[in-house]
Design a protein around this motif. Sequence first.
Motif, PDB file in Angstrom:
ATOM      1  N   GLU A  45       0.792  -1.013  -0.096  1.00 25.52           N
ATOM      2  CA  GLU A  45       0.009  -0.154   0.082  1.00 25.52           C
ATOM      3  C   GLU A  45       0.750   1.456  -0.079  1.00 25.52           C
ATOM      4  N   VAL A  46       1.977   1.306   0.698  1.00 27.39           N
ATOM      5  CA  VAL A  46       2.894   2.528   0.753  1.00 27.39           C
ATOM      6  C   VAL A  46       3.536   2.556  -0.408  1.00 27.39           C
ATOM      7  N   THR A  47       3.941   1.571  -0.983  1.00 25.76           N
ATOM      8  CA  THR A  47       4.708   1.620  -2.262  1.00 25.76           C
ATOM      9  C   THR A  47       3.801   2.157  -3.368  1.00 25.76           C
ATOM     10  N   VAL A  48       2.577   1.850  -3.534  1.00 32.76           N
ATOM     11  CA  VAL A  48       1.614   2.010  -4.305  1.00 32.76           C
ATOM     12  C   VAL A  48       1.182   3.722  -4.181  1.00 32.76           C
ATOM     13  N   VAL A  49       0.934   4.058  -3.070  1.00 33.03           N
ATOM     14  CA  VAL A  49       0.806   5.404  -2.704  1.00 33.03           C
ATOM     15  C   VAL A  49       1.697   6.531  -2.972  1.00 33.03           C
ATOM     16  N   VAL A  50       3.028   5.940  -2.680  1.00 33.10           N
ATOM     17  CA  VAL A  50       4.168   6.738  -2.955  1.00 33.10           C
ATOM     18  C   VAL A  50       4.346   6.879  -4.735  1.00 33.10           C
ATOM     19  N   THR A  51       4.187   5.654  -5.238  1.00 30.22           N
ATOM     20  CA  THR A  51       4.452   5.869  -6.737  1.00 30.22           C
ATOM     21  C   THR A  51       3.495   6.615  -7.373  1.00 30.22           C
ATOM     22  N   ILE A  52       2.163   6.477  -7.222  1.00 24.99           N
ATOM     23  CA  ILE A  52       1.009   7.159  -7.794  1.00 24.99           C
ATOM     24  C   ILE A  52       1.406   8.646  -7.499  1.00 24.99           C
ATOM     25  N   VAL A  53       1.468   8.842  -6.032  1.00 25.37           N
ATOM     26  CA  VAL A  53       1.570  10.402  -5.773  1.00 25.37           C
ATOM     27  C   VAL A  53       2.818  11.114  -6.454  1.00 25.37           C
ATOM     28  N   VAL A  54       3.742  10.375  -6.665  1.00 27.06           N
ATOM     29  CA  VAL A  54       5.174  10.843  -7.435  1.00 27.06           C
ATOM     30  C   VAL A  54       4.806  10.896  -8.921  1.00 27.06           C
ATOM     31  N   THR A  55       4.021  10.041  -9.549  1.00 29.89           N
ATOM     32  CA  THR A  55       3.754  10.008 -10.765  1.00 29.89           C
ATOM     33  C   THR A  55       2.756  11.087 -11.126  1.00 29.89           C
ATOM     34  N   VAL A  56       1.885  11.208 -10.438  1.00 28.87           N
ATOM     35  CA  VAL A  56       0.878  12.171 -10.433  1.00 28.87           C
ATOM     36  C   VAL A  56       1.577  13.663 -10.203  1.00 28.87           C
ATOM     37  N   GLU A  57       2.219  13.670  -9.414  1.00 30.87           N
ATOM     38  CA  GLU A  57       2.810  15.028  -8.926  1.00 30.87           C
ATOM     39  C   GLU A  57       3.841  15.374 -10.064  1.00 30.87           C
ATOM     40  N   VAL A  58       4.656  14.659 -10.794  1.00 30.62           N
ATOM     41  CA  VAL A  58       5.232  14.960 -11.794  1.00 30.62           C
ATOM     42  C   VAL A  58       4.564  15.241 -12.943  1.00 30.62           C
ATOM     43  N   THR A  59       3.510  14.592 -13.436  1.00 25.59           N
ATOM     44  CA  THR A  59       2.646  14.820 -14.667  1.00 25.59           C
ATOM     45  C   THR A  59       1.908  16.302 -14.357  1.00 25.59           C
ATOM     46  N   VAL A  60       1.406  16.372 -13.278  1.00 27.76           N
ATOM     47  CA  VAL A  60       0.494  17.581 -13.023  1.00 27.76           C
ATOM     48  C   VAL A  60       1.447  18.799 -13.108  1.00 27.76           C
ATOM     49  N   VAL A  61       2.475  18.801 -12.378  1.00 29.14           N
ATOM     50  CA  VAL A  61       3.575  19.918 -12.289  1.00 29.14           C
ATOM     51  C   VAL A  61       3.990  20.307 -13.706  1.00 29.14           C
ATOM     52  N   VAL A  62       3.989  19.231 -14.723  1.00 32.07           N
ATOM     53  CA  VAL A  62       4.698  19.536 -15.835  1.00 32.07           C
ATOM     54  C   VAL A  62       3.404  20.056 -16.901  1.00 32.07           C
ATOM     55  N   THR A  63       2.335  19.744 -16.733  1.00 32.96           N
ATOM     56  CA  THR A  63       1.264  20.249 -17.676  1.00 32.96           C
ATOM     57  C   THR A  63       0.191  21.092 -17.124  1.00 32.96           C
ATOM     58  N   ILE A  64       0.041  21.655 -15.830  1.00 38.93           N
ATOM     59  CA  ILE A  64      -0.957  22.280 -15.241  1.00 38.93           C
ATOM     60  C   ILE A  64      -0.260  23.335 -14.573  1.00 38.93           C
ATOM     61  N   VAL A  65      -0.936  24.355 -14.592  1.00 42.11           N
ATOM     62  CA  VAL A  65      -0.759  25.517 -13.392  1.00 42.11           C
ATOM     63  C   VAL A  65      -0.496  25.019 -11.973  1.00 42.11           C
ATOM     64  N   VAL A  66       0.232  26.045 -11.287  1.00 38.22           N
ATOM     65  CA  VAL A  66       0.191  25.653  -9.890  1.00 38.22           C
ATOM     66  C   VAL A  66      -0.989  25.500  -9.062  1.00 38.22           C
ATOM     67  N   THR A  67      -1.877  26.242  -9.258  1.00 39.00           N
ATOM     68  CA  THR A  67      -3.266  26.382  -8.704  1.00 39.00           C
ATOM     69  C   THR A  67      -4.008  25.034  -8.709  1.00 39.00           C
ATOM     70  N   VAL A  68      -4.010  24.809  -9.957  1.00 42.98           N
ATOM     71  CA  VAL A  68      -4.874  23.543 -10.543  1.00 42.98           C
ATOM     72  C   VAL A  68      -4.139  22.427  -9.950  1.00 42.98           C
ATOM     73  N   GLU A  69      -2.613  22.409  -9.963  1.00 44.39           N
ATOM     74  CA  GLU A  69      -1.730  21.279  -9.685  1.00 44.39           C
ATOM     75  C   GLU A  69      -2.003  21.063  -8.154  1.00 44.39           C
ATOM     76  N   VAL A  70      -2.091  22.134  -7.227  1.00 46.54           N
ATOM     77  CA  VAL A  70      -2.332  21.860  -5.953  1.00 46.54           C
ATOM     78  C   VAL A  70      -3.519  21.368  -5.815  1.00 46.54           C
ATOM     79  N   THR A  71      -4.528  21.548  -6.372  1.00 43.71           N
ATOM     80  CA  THR A  71      -5.909  21.243  -5.999  1.00 43.71           C
ATOM     81  C   THR A  71      -6.140  19.352  -6.553  1.00 43.71           C
ATOM     82  N   VAL A  72      -5.182  19.279  -7.467  1.00 42.74           N
ATOM     83  CA  VAL A  72      -5.165  17.971  -7.924  1.00 42.74           C
ATOM     84  C   VAL A  72      -4.439  16.836  -6.885  1.00 42.74           C
TER      85      VAL A  72
END
Length: 136
Positions: A45-72
């Motif tokens: 569970e911890v591994t999955v959470v860390v992987t998903i959070v890191v993946t989503v975080e990188v994708t969101v930071v690259v593609t969306i504005v800071v405000t939207v990124e924080v919300t997501v």
Amino acid sequence: VVTIVVTIEVIVVVTIVVTIVVTIVVTNVVTIVINIVITVVVTVEVTVVVTIVVTVEVTVVVTIVVTVEVTVVVTIVVTIEVIVVVTIVVTIVVTIVVTNVVTIVITIVITVVVTVEVTVVVTIVVTIPAVMATLR
């Protein structure tokens, strides 16, 4: 008569000792297996959470504005956290319930076996002298 009583006593004692030893071993094995399963589940569970959070975080930071990124990120992290916490709590509760039920069942079985064995031995020990006295 003495040989029969002693033989029965030995059989009863060996049966009770074997039952207790088997019960302790089974209980310990079940507890160890349950602990291993909980550890594996929590690690995954911890591994999955860390992987998903890191993946989503990188994708969101690259593609969306800071405000939207924080919300997501907040939404995803909270959702994943809730899912992980609920999964872990349910797993622990189920494990505890199963362990308690197994322990109670084993205790009941041991109690019944010991009670029956003691009743049989007492009956034999009381009956044989009475029968012998009657035959004399």
